[in-house]
Design a protein around this motif. Structure first.
Motif, PDB file in Angstrom:
ATOM      1  N   ASP A   9      32.105  -0.417  19.225  1.00 47.01           N
ATOM      2  CA  ASP A   9      30.728  -0.209  18.777  1.00 47.01           C
ATOM      3  C   ASP A   9      30.016   0.732  19.742  1.00 47.01           C
ATOM      4  N   ARG A  11      25.817   2.127  20.906  1.00 45.81           N
ATOM      5  CA  ARG A  11      24.355   2.026  20.809  1.00 45.81           C
ATOM      6  C   ARG A  11      23.710   3.031  21.750  1.00 45.81           C
ATOM      7  N   CYS A  25      17.892   9.875  23.536  1.00 47.78           N
ATOM      8  CA  CYS A  25      18.983   9.082  24.125  1.00 47.78           C
ATOM      9  C   CYS A  25      18.954   9.195  25.647  1.00 47.78           C
ATOM     10  N   ASP A  60      13.818  -2.480  17.688  1.00 52.61           N
ATOM     11  CA  ASP A  60      13.157  -1.375  17.024  1.00 52.61           C
ATOM     12  C   ASP A  60      11.823  -1.076  17.696  1.00 52.61           C
ATOM     13  N   GLN A  73      19.063   1.237  19.601  1.00 54.93           N
ATOM     14  CA  GLN A  73      19.468   1.322  18.199  1.00 54.93           C
ATOM     15  C   GLN A  73      20.975   1.517  18.102  1.00 54.93           C
ATOM     16  N   ASP A  74      21.496   1.237  16.893  1.00 58.30           N
ATOM     17  CA  ASP A  74      22.893   1.576  16.622  1.00 58.30           C
ATOM     18  C   ASP A  74      23.058   3.078  16.732  1.00 58.30           C
ATOM     19  N   ALA A  75      24.150   3.516  17.320  1.00 62.68           N
ATOM     20  CA  ALA A  75      24.449   4.943  17.461  1.00 62.68           C
ATOM     21  C   ALA A  75      25.335   5.361  16.291  1.00 62.68           C
ATOM     22  N   THR A  76      24.727   5.525  15.139  1.00 62.48           N
ATOM     23  CA  THR A  76      25.491   5.846  13.935  1.00 62.48           C
ATOM     24  C   THR A  76      26.217   7.182  14.057  1.00 62.48           C
ATOM     25  N   VAL A  77      25.700   8.092  14.890  1.00 57.39           N
ATOM     26  CA  VAL A  77      26.348   9.395  15.079  1.00 57.39           C
ATOM     27  C   VAL A  77      27.758   9.245  15.674  1.00 57.39           C
ATOM     28  N   SER A  79      29.730   6.473  14.958  1.00 53.28           N
ATOM     29  CA  SER A  79      30.466   5.464  14.182  1.00 53.28           C
ATOM     30  C   SER A  79      31.872   5.921  13.779  1.00 53.28           C
ATOM     31  N   CYS A  80      32.103   7.224  13.666  1.00 48.53           N
ATOM     32  CA  CYS A  80      33.434   7.713  13.297  1.00 48.53           C
ATOM     33  C   CYS A  80      34.466   7.469  14.404  1.00 48.53           C
ATOM     34  N   LYS A  82      34.641   4.483  16.050  1.00 44.60           N
ATOM     35  CA  LYS A  82      34.960   3.059  16.095  1.00 44.60           C
ATOM     36  C   LYS A  82      36.427   2.872  15.732  1.00 44.60           C
TER      37      LYS A  82
END
Length: 141
Positions: A9, A11, A25, A60, A73-77, A79-80, A82
């Motif tokens: 994961d 963040r 960030c 938040d 926050q979640d670091a969706t950038v 996520s690839c 993981k």
């Protein structure tokens, strides 16, 4: 530690003053399969990895009532990445300067990403950092 582990994961911790973003960030947190949560900061030419004793709580901006806010926050950038196995970690350094770290490159099994320090904030670059100047080099950690 970390080499041959998998990323579980990611963040980010950002920074706001009076609800206006100052830095998207400041800290990158990542959870490794065996080592748990690790934070990465890069400041004044020094990269620092720190073992976190617990997961950084997602918080938040609307939940913070102070003028100075550091939400997570979640670091969706990222996520690839993981599930990707970490092969090597490199420091991007300015040649001839002892405290000259400008970023960290994480080499994964079939890809990688760089965390770069730019004007006091961290940014993500997918793949190898292509803009390495002549005065910089990679140092395997």
């Amino acid at each position: 530690m970390l080499i041959n582990e998998r990323f579980n994961d990611f963040r980010f911790r950002s920074f706001f003053i009076e609800k206006e973003i100052i830095c998207n960030c400041l800290v990158v947190f990542f959870q490794a399969s065996s080592s748990g949560w690790i934070s990465l900061t890069i400041d004044e030419g020094i990269a620092k990895f720190t073992k976190e004793f617990s997961a950084p709580n997602i918080l938040d901006l609307i939940e913070i009532f102070d003028d100075y806010a550091y939400p997570v926050q979640d670091a969706t950038v990222l996520s690839c990445y993981k599930g990707k196995k970490l092969i090597n970690i490199y420091e991007l350094r300015i040649k001839g300067i002892e405290e000259g770290c400008i970023g960290i490159y994480f080499e994964c099994e079939d890809c990688g990403f760089a965390v770069l320090e730019i004007d006091g904030c961290l940014s993500i670059n997918h793949g190898f950092y292509e803009n390495i100047q002549e005065e910089t080099h990679l140092v395997k950690l």
